[in-house]
Design a protein around this motif. Sequence first.
Motif, PDB file in Angstrom:
ATOM      1  N   TYR A 114       0.840  -1.201   0.000  1.00  0.00           N
ATOM      2  CA  TYR A 114       0.000   0.000   0.000  1.00  0.00           C
ATOM      3  C   TYR A 114       0.871   1.246   0.000  1.00  0.00           C
ATOM      4  CZ  TYR A 114      -4.342  -2.451   1.141  1.00  0.00           C
ATOM      5  OH  TYR A 114      -5.449  -3.255   1.105  1.00  0.00           O
ATOM      6  N   PRO A 115       0.400   2.286  -0.675  1.00  0.00           N
ATOM      7  CA  PRO A 115       1.093   3.573  -0.568  1.00  0.00           C
ATOM      8  C   PRO A 115       0.753   4.236   0.770  1.00  0.00           C
ATOM      9  CG  PRO A 115      -0.883   3.830  -1.890  1.00  0.00           C
ATOM     10  CD  PRO A 115      -0.759   2.354  -1.564  1.00  0.00           C
ATOM     11  N   ALA A 116       1.382   5.344   1.049  1.00  0.00           N
ATOM     12  CA  ALA A 116       1.036   6.112   2.253  1.00  0.00           C
ATOM     13  C   ALA A 116      -0.459   6.399   2.243  1.00  0.00           C
ATOM     14  CB  ALA A 116       1.821   7.423   2.282  1.00  0.00           C
ATOM     15  N   ASN A 117      -1.094   6.221   3.373  1.00  0.00           N
ATOM     16  CA  ASN A 117      -2.542   6.424   3.532  1.00  0.00           C
ATOM     17  C   ASN A 117      -3.387   5.514   2.655  1.00  0.00           C
ATOM     18  OD1 ASN A 117      -2.505   8.413   5.603  1.00  0.00           O
ATOM     19  ND2 ASN A 117      -1.785   9.876   4.065  1.00  0.00           N
ATOM     20  N   GLY A 118      -2.847   4.377   2.274  1.00  0.00           N
ATOM     21  CA  GLY A 118      -3.564   3.440   1.421  1.00  0.00           C
ATOM     22  C   GLY A 118      -4.804   2.834   2.057  1.00  0.00           C
ATOM     23  N   LEU A 119      -4.916   2.925   3.376  1.00  0.00           N
ATOM     24  CA  LEU A 119      -6.107   2.427   4.076  1.00  0.00           C
ATOM     25  C   LEU A 119      -6.853   3.571   4.766  1.00  0.00           C
ATOM     26  CD1 LEU A 119      -4.719  -0.898   5.639  1.00  0.00           C
ATOM     27  CD2 LEU A 119      -6.171  -0.617   3.611  1.00  0.00           C
ATOM     28  N   ALA A 120      -6.745   4.767   4.199  1.00  0.00           N
ATOM     29  CA  ALA A 120      -7.317   5.960   4.837  1.00  0.00           C
ATOM     30  C   ALA A 120      -8.824   5.913   5.012  1.00  0.00           C
ATOM     31  CB  ALA A 120      -6.922   7.209   4.050  1.00  0.00           C
ATOM     32  N   ASP A 121      -9.535   5.184   4.212  1.00  0.00           N
ATOM     33  CA  ASP A 121     -10.992   5.120   4.322  1.00  0.00           C
ATOM     34  C   ASP A 121     -11.482   3.870   5.047  1.00  0.00           C
ATOM     35  OD1 ASP A 121     -11.294   7.537   2.957  1.00  0.00           O
ATOM     36  OD2 ASP A 121     -11.203   6.527   1.022  1.00  0.00           O
ATOM     37  N   VAL A 122     -10.585   3.184   5.734  1.00  0.00           N
ATOM     38  CA  VAL A 122     -10.914   1.902   6.364  1.00  0.00           C
ATOM     39  C   VAL A 122     -10.873   2.018   7.883  1.00  0.00           C
ATOM     40  CG1 VAL A 122     -10.083  -0.480   6.662  1.00  0.00           C
ATOM     41  CG2 VAL A 122     -10.008   0.595   4.407  1.00  0.00           C
ATOM     42  N   VAL A 123     -11.866   1.429   8.525  1.00  0.00           N
ATOM     43  CA  VAL A 123     -11.814   1.213   9.966  1.00  0.00           C
ATOM     44  C   VAL A 123     -11.186  -0.159  10.150  1.00  0.00           C
ATOM     45  CG1 VAL A 123     -13.175   0.858  12.066  1.00  0.00           C
ATOM     46  CG2 VAL A 123     -13.847   2.637  10.429  1.00  0.00           C
ATOM     47  N   ALA A 124     -10.135  -0.234  10.943  1.00  0.00           N
ATOM     48  CA  ALA A 124      -9.406  -1.488  11.121  1.00  0.00           C
ATOM     49  C   ALA A 124      -9.462  -1.953  12.570  1.00  0.00           C
ATOM     50  CB  ALA A 124      -7.953  -1.334  10.683  1.00  0.00           C
ATOM     51  N   ILE A 125      -9.514  -3.262  12.720  1.00  0.00           N
ATOM     52  CA  ILE A 125      -9.414  -3.890  14.030  1.00  0.00           C
ATOM     53  C   ILE A 125      -8.218  -4.835  13.981  1.00  0.00           C
ATOM     54  CG2 ILE A 125     -10.496  -5.423  15.719  1.00  0.00           C
ATOM     55  CD1 ILE A 125     -13.207  -4.486  14.591  1.00  0.00           C
ATOM     56  N   PRO A 126      -7.156  -4.514  14.712  1.00  0.00           N
ATOM     57  CA  PRO A 126      -6.017  -5.420  14.749  1.00  0.00           C
ATOM     58  C   PRO A 126      -6.308  -6.593  15.678  1.00  0.00           C
ATOM     59  CG  PRO A 126      -5.550  -3.458  16.050  1.00  0.00           C
ATOM     60  CD  PRO A 126      -6.914  -3.275  15.442  1.00  0.00           C
ATOM     61  N   LEU A 127      -6.020  -7.791  15.208  1.00  0.00           N
ATOM     62  CA  LEU A 127      -6.260  -9.008  15.984  1.00  0.00           C
ATOM     63  C   LEU A 127      -5.035  -9.895  15.857  1.00  0.00           C
ATOM     64  CD1 LEU A 127      -9.411 -11.230  15.947  1.00  0.00           C
ATOM     65  CD2 LEU A 127      -7.179 -12.250  15.702  1.00  0.00           C
ATOM     66  N   MET A 128      -4.510 -10.311  16.992  1.00  0.00           N
ATOM     67  CA  MET A 128      -3.390 -11.250  16.972  1.00  0.00           C
ATOM     68  C   MET A 128      -3.708 -12.422  17.883  1.00  0.00           C
ATOM     69  SD  MET A 128      -0.094  -8.699  16.830  1.00  0.00           S
ATOM     70  CE  MET A 128       1.095 -10.019  16.601  1.00  0.00           C
ATOM     71  N   THR A 129      -3.445 -13.610  17.389  1.00  0.00           N
ATOM     72  CA  THR A 129      -3.582 -14.785  18.228  1.00  0.00           C
ATOM     73  C   THR A 129      -2.270 -14.979  18.977  1.00  0.00           C
ATOM     74  OG1 THR A 129      -2.982 -16.193  16.344  1.00  0.00           O
ATOM     75  CG2 THR A 129      -5.326 -15.932  16.823  1.00  0.00           C
ATOM     76  N   VAL A 130      -2.409 -15.351  20.240  1.00  0.00           N
ATOM     77  CA  VAL A 130      -1.234 -15.494  21.100  1.00  0.00           C
ATOM     78  C   VAL A 130      -1.280 -16.842  21.810  1.00  0.00           C
ATOM     79  CG1 VAL A 130      -0.962 -13.006  21.458  1.00  0.00           C
ATOM     80  CG2 VAL A 130      -2.339 -14.315  23.068  1.00  0.00           C
ATOM     81  N   ALA A 131      -0.109 -17.396  22.058  1.00  0.00           N
ATOM     82  CA  ALA A 131      -0.019 -18.669  22.779  1.00  0.00           C
ATOM     83  C   ALA A 131       0.075 -18.438  24.283  1.00  0.00           C
ATOM     84  CB  ALA A 131       1.187 -19.462  22.297  1.00  0.00           C
ATOM     85  N   SER A 132       0.539 -17.246  24.681  1.00  0.00           N
ATOM     86  CA  SER A 132       0.652 -16.942  26.106  1.00  0.00           C
ATOM     87  C   SER A 132       0.415 -15.460  26.343  1.00  0.00           C
ATOM     88  CB  SER A 132       2.032 -17.336  26.633  1.00  0.00           C
ATOM     89  OG  SER A 132       2.997 -16.369  26.267  1.00  0.00           O
ATOM     90  N   ASP A 133       0.130 -15.135  27.587  1.00  0.00           N
ATOM     91  CA  ASP A 133      -0.089 -13.738  27.964  1.00  0.00           C
ATOM     92  C   ASP A 133       1.164 -12.882  27.776  1.00  0.00           C
ATOM     93  OD1 ASP A 133      -2.712 -14.247  28.593  1.00  0.00           O
ATOM     94  OD2 ASP A 133      -2.333 -14.473  30.750  1.00  0.00           O
ATOM     95  N   ALA A 134       2.312 -13.517  27.644  1.00  0.00           N
ATOM     96  CA  ALA A 134       3.560 -12.773  27.449  1.00  0.00           C
ATOM     97  C   ALA A 134       3.523 -11.929  26.183  1.00  0.00           C
ATOM     98  CB  ALA A 134       4.747 -13.728  27.405  1.00  0.00           C
ATOM     99  N   HIS A 135       2.658 -12.299  25.226  1.00  0.00           N
ATOM    100  CA  HIS A 135       2.561 -11.557  23.971  1.00  0.00           C
ATOM    101  C   HIS A 135       1.296 -10.711  23.874  1.00  0.00           C
ATOM    102  CE1 HIS A 135       5.352 -14.864  22.524  1.00  0.00           C
ATOM    103  NE2 HIS A 135       6.048 -13.756  22.509  1.00  0.00           N
ATOM    104  N   ALA A 136       0.616 -10.510  24.967  1.00  0.00           N
ATOM    105  CA  ALA A 136      -0.678  -9.819  24.951  1.00  0.00           C
ATOM    106  C   ALA A 136      -0.601  -8.400  24.390  1.00  0.00           C
ATOM    107  CB  ALA A 136      -1.285  -9.803  26.352  1.00  0.00           C
TER     108      ALA A 136
END
Length: 169
Positions: free
Chosen positions: A92-114
């Motif tokens: 993506y170029p700079a501001n390539g997601l400017a019109d998007v609402v994003a929710i970051p989601l990461m799966t983790v194996a332990s709370d150490a990466h929360a």
Amino acid sequence: MVSILALVGNPQAHSRTGLIAEDLARSLADQLGGHVEDTIDLADVADELFRFPSARVDHLLARAADADLVIVASPTYKASYTGLLKAFLDRYPANGLADVVAIPLMTVASDAHALAVEHTLRPLLVELGASLPTRGISFPVAEIDTRVAVHAKWVENEHRHLSRAIGRH
């Protein structure tokens, strides 16, 4: 109607990360009155991410940028998101997601990466211009069997912020 898309950066196709993201997309669609687009599973195009040009990858980039709400999901690798997801988002170029609402989601194996979702994935999405009105989701893979309940609680807590961000009150 809000279009909701899951973008999954797990190198393994049809992964637990993908399942969790897709279930969240359905939960959000139910709560926000939206519809779920087909998931973009980057494992399906891994062999094309470093080919320029790639009409298939360009099409996926456009689909994500055209969605109203994108769940950007990755397993935690070395306390960060995957290189597969990074390679895709780097196109993506700079501001390539400017019109998007994003929710970051990461799966983790332990709370150490929360906090990895807030310290690694959120800044990348902000750099691309996405709006991030909610907290990111650090989803413990050990809770995969209760994911619907976990998502329902998260959506209940964040619904107000999401509604404002997508223009619904």
